[in-house]
Design an enzyme around this catalytic site. Structure first.
Site, PDB file in Angstrom:
ATOM      1  N   ASP A 421       1.200  -1.502   0.065  1.00 61.36           N
ATOM      2  CA  ASP A 421      -0.266   0.222  -0.101  1.00 61.36           C
ATOM      3  C   ASP A 421       0.910   1.152  -0.426  1.00 61.36           C
ATOM      4  OD1 ASP A 421      -2.316   1.948   0.278  1.00 61.36           O
ATOM      5  OD2 ASP A 421      -0.966   1.995   2.392  1.00 61.36           O
ATOM      6  N   ASP A 424       4.063   0.493   4.058  1.00 58.44           N
ATOM      7  CA  ASP A 424       4.509  -0.420   4.727  1.00 58.44           C
ATOM      8  C   ASP A 424       4.251  -1.420   3.947  1.00 58.44           C
ATOM      9  OD1 ASP A 424       2.343   0.466   4.432  1.00 58.44           O
ATOM     10  OD2 ASP A 424       1.251   0.559   6.216  1.00 58.44           O
ATOM     11  N   TYR A 572      -7.164   2.199   9.594  1.00 54.89           N
ATOM     12  CA  TYR A 572      -6.117   2.906   8.458  1.00 54.89           C
ATOM     13  C   TYR A 572      -7.205   3.601   6.801  1.00 54.89           C
ATOM     14  CZ  TYR A 572      -2.990  -0.275  11.720  1.00 54.89           C
ATOM     15  OH  TYR A 572      -2.636  -0.769  12.072  1.00 54.89           O
ATOM     16  N   GLU A 777       5.293  10.152   3.750  1.00 48.65           N
ATOM     17  CA  GLU A 777       5.063   9.184   3.325  1.00 48.65           C
ATOM     18  C   GLU A 777       5.354   8.825   2.018  1.00 48.65           C
ATOM     19  OE1 GLU A 777       3.087   4.198   4.780  1.00 48.65           O
ATOM     20  OE2 GLU A 777       2.559   6.729   5.499  1.00 48.65           O
TER      21      GLU A 777
END
Length: 798
Positions: A421, A424, A572, A777
């Protein structure tokens, strides 16, 4: 050699596995070829001896036919012709045939080993050729001599000669040269083994990413050769040819100093000053002059030791790989030795801080402010870096390997593949499907942009990767896997996906625990992708359409939010509602099938009003554009205009001082880029085209560098170097990876080309900090609308 040169090297995981494990097992298939080479020697030897003892074959007046002639005539015509008897003739032809084969195969093997590494994407196959060609390389040398010596000898005869040379002369001397060459190569092998063999292996094919593969293959071969008593003569010859060309400048050779010996024990240090940036990971090949045992050291892990106990491969421990610039790496080592000769040693220390990936330069064919062709190419590379499962032979990311091959469902269903994704290693189906839909939509509308940029085939491969995984996930009409991996254990691990050992449970929706939003999102992705692949791969396209229809039926007849059924996803990617996905999936199916039942469903579940912003969870902007294009109704046009009134300057969406439409802090660039794509699509259907296109250009320009810096890794001015991304933050294998690599302040060892980071805050403030997962990220859904918007802007330039 310089005291220390920070060079770019690294390792594909497959290559090391190949070098360490495959050789002793799989390369055995080439033993028959080696045996054939040995037999050629065995056959040549008695024939050479027979030649020496057989005057009629060694010498013969009037002989002119060379070794191919089986008979020759003496000057005295009363003497009948002298012919080689059939048995000898057969031996002769056998030897000649074997030597010709040896010459040909040895030449091909040598070319592949020396030059093929520079061009071939299949280093394993190159190595097989090289392994098989070892004995034949030497055969080629001797055979060439045999074929040259004899004709030269023939031409050198004159009328005063008592005899003229026969075929045995050349063949005999050629065979003798064969053994001399073999003995010479064996001596070289011993010499290199006892001295600087590891140095020879430091091949620096700096212009190609395959240099890494060759580097590790040759290094592992040498260590394996020592441990298995192999005589890699041709390897030595190849390295002797190649090494002077590349000057082996990509490792540091350090002698053992501060040596102390007592009672058969020793202790010493290998000290390397770090002068060119931080060291993130390392390995050392330590070569001793005498056998050593009972090795003790504290900064590394011994991976291999040669059978003669003279060569040791040492890799840094997880907490010992990072050494700051200005400090020194100190490898302290001790052990036991026998005999009266005190140990000396050198260590070839390899910097694993960088990889060997080389991205081709892309010429800006459009003359635009930013090179859209380069952005498209690198964004696709980002998605390739996110791949899970068995990687294809065409893998272009050298620091990525096969991973999560055992991902499976409750009943053993194969769930390997798909995209990780973000930074991670969880596979979340909802954002993956949403990203695929936006990417496929961009390809559908702006195919010419991908064609013109040379990225069309790469783009087909890009979206096919998640589509194949999503098809696997649809294991029944009312059963769909939506996630693989558990957020807690996954986020508690900082390392490569190739090294994961934690459990990776899979989660699904069913008729009893439904998820209308995610089922309809999968249906939308399959439907738009059907249009993309309809001409390229009709069979695949029909498969996508079949699954799309089944999934939409599942979604519309079993209504619920998927995060109410799968709690593990709620923390999430919690879904707000499912009505927008029901409209989304139905609208795409209507565009594909022209079946009015889908249009009826699309309009039934449509919620009117301005949109907050297109995202993995919010499909309203896309819905209003699709429905306006298909129906021409004012209600959808009015919603488009109301949405962009909010998003344009002066609307409800705030702007940063430098011009970013700042909808939300977490992934701020993602929302602006998604809406830039929506603006281009709205312009294409005739809604304020000039205004919307200019606004889209401004938002994409912000991401690419309008503020003085780029927010795309590996692109433009001052791009991010420390994205919150596990695998790119790890040094090259075999160096371990841990949270120490997350904390180290230097750039990521691997450049995650094309990744769009989350972005700055509302005041344009941004820090390139790996620990900041809010601003730094990366994620598959961040790049989806962004890449499609770039394709749209390129389309406008054509």
């Amino acid at each position: 050699m310089k005291n220390f040169l920070k060079f770019k090297t690294g390792e594909s995981p497959d290559v090391r596995k190949f070098g360490e494990e495959y050789y002793l097992r799989e390369a055995k298939i080439w033993r028959p070829f080696r045996i054939g080479g040995v037999f050629s020697i065995a056959i040549a030897l008695p024939l050479a001896l027979a030649s020496i003892l057989h005057d009629n074959w060694m010498y013969g007046d009037g002989f002119r036919g060379g070794m191919w002639d089986t008979c020759f005539q003496m000057d005295n015509t009363s003497v009948p012709p002298i012919c080689i008897e059939d048995s000898v003739q057969r031996w002769q032809k056998a030897v000649i045939g074997l030597m010709i084969f040896s010459a040909s195969f040895g030449f091909i093997a040598s070319i592949l080993a020396v030059c093929g590494v520079c061009t071939s994407p299949l280093p394993k196959k190159i190595y097989y050729f090289h392994s098989a060609g070892e004995i034949f390389l030497v055969c080629a040398i001797s055979t060439g001599a045999a074929l040259i010596i004899y004709p030269v000898a023939m031409e050198s005869n004159n009328s005063s000669s008592a005899h003229q040379y026969g075929p045995g002369y050349g063949l005999g001397w050629g065979s003798a040269f064969f053994f001399l060459a073999a003995a010479f190569c064996m001596s070289l092998d011993d010499l290199v083994r006892e001295s600087s063999k590891a140095k020879i292996c430091r091949l620096c094919f700096k212009s190609r990413q395959d240099k890494t593969d060759l580097h590790f293959i040759t290094k592992d071969l040498i260590i394996l050769a020592n441990s298995s008593k192999m005589m890699d003569s041709s390897l030595v010859l190849v390295l002797l040819v190649v090494t002077p060309l590349c000057l082996a400048d990509n490792s540091a050779t350090v002698p053992m100093t501060k040596t102390h010996t007592w009672s058969g024990n020793f202790e010493g240090h290998f000290i390397l000053p770090i002068t060119h940036g931080d060291l993130i990971g390392w390995e050392a090949i330590i070569t001793f002059n005498v056998p050593v045992t009972d090795i003790q050291q504290y900064v590394g892990t011994v991976k291999r030791t040669s059978s003669d106990n003279k060569i040791i491969l040492l890799v840094n421990k997880a907490d010992k790989g990072i050494v700051k610039q200005g400090s020194s790496l100190d490898i302290q080592i001790g052990g036991h030795y026998t005999g009266s000769t005190e140990p000396t040693a050198t260590a070839d220390i390899v910097d694993l801080s960088f990889d060997s990936q080389v991205v081709p330069t892309v010429v800006d064919a459009d003359g635009t402010k930013y090179n859209y062709d380069e952005v498209l190419m690198k964004s696709i590379l980002f998605y390739e870096a996110q791949r899970s499962g068995k990687l294809p032979p065409t893998n272009r990311i050298p620091w990525r390997g096969d991973s999560a091959l055992t991902d499976h469902g409750d009943n053993g269903e194969d769930l390997a593949g798909g995209w990780y994704d973000a930074g991670d290693h969880i596979k979340f189906g909802f954002p993956m499907a949403s990203s695929t839909t936006l990417l496929a939509w961009g390809l559908l509308e702006y195919k010419d942009a991908y064609e013109h940029s040379g990225q069309l085939e790469n783009m087909y491969d890009c979206i096919r990767w998640p589509l194949e995984w999503m098809l696997k996930c649809h294991t029944g009409p009312n059963e769909l896997y939506v996630q693989v991996g558990d957020g807690g254990p996954d986020h508690g691990y900082w390392g490569r996906p190739e090294d994961m050992t934690m459990a990776r449970p899979a989660y699904k929706i069913t008729a009893n625990r439904p998820g209308s939003d995610i089922a309809a999102e999968y249906a939308a992705a399959f439907a738009v992708s059907h249009l993309v692949f309809k001409e390229k791969d009709p069979e695949f396209a029909e498969k996508l359409l079949t699954h799309s229809k089944q999934l939409y039926d599942f979604a519309v007849h079993h209504k619920a939010r998927y995060t109410d059924s799968v709690n593990q996803a709620a923390a999430y990617y919690r879904s707000d509602k499912y009505e927008d996905e029901l409209t989304w999936g139905a609208a795409w199916l209507f565009r594909v099938t022209n079946d009015t039942k889908y249009l009826n469903w699309a309009e039934q579940y449509y919620i009117t009003g301005p949109d907050w912003g297109q995202s993995w969870d919010d499909k309203y902007s896309g819905n209003m554009i699709l429905l306006y294009n298909m129906t021409g109704k004012d209600i959808y046009k009015n919603d488009i205009e109301a949405t962009f009134t909010d998003w344009m300057p002066g609307g409800s969406v705030p702007y940063s001082p430098k011009g970013l439409a700042f909808r939300s802090q977490w992934g701020s660039l993602r929302y602006a880029s998604n809406m830039a794509f929506m603006a281009l699509l709205a312009a294409d259907v005739g809604v304020h085209p000039d205004q919307y296109r200019q606004w889209a250009r401004s938002q994409i320009g912000y991401a690419l560098g309008d503020t003085g810096r780029s927010f795309v890794v590996g692109f433009g001015t001052n791009p991010p170097q420390r994205p919150h991304h596990r695998s790119s933050s790890c040094p090259s294998r075999p160096s371990p990876c841990s949270f120490a690599d997350q904390q180290q302040p230097g750039p990521n060892p691997h450049t995650l080309y094309g990744a769009l980071v989350g972005g700055p805050n509302g005041q344009d403030q941004y820090t390139d900090d790996r620990k900041d997962y809010v601003s730094n990220e990366v994620a598959c859904d961040y790049n989806a609308g962004f890449q499609s918007a770039v394709a749209g802007l390129k389309h406008l330039r054509m």
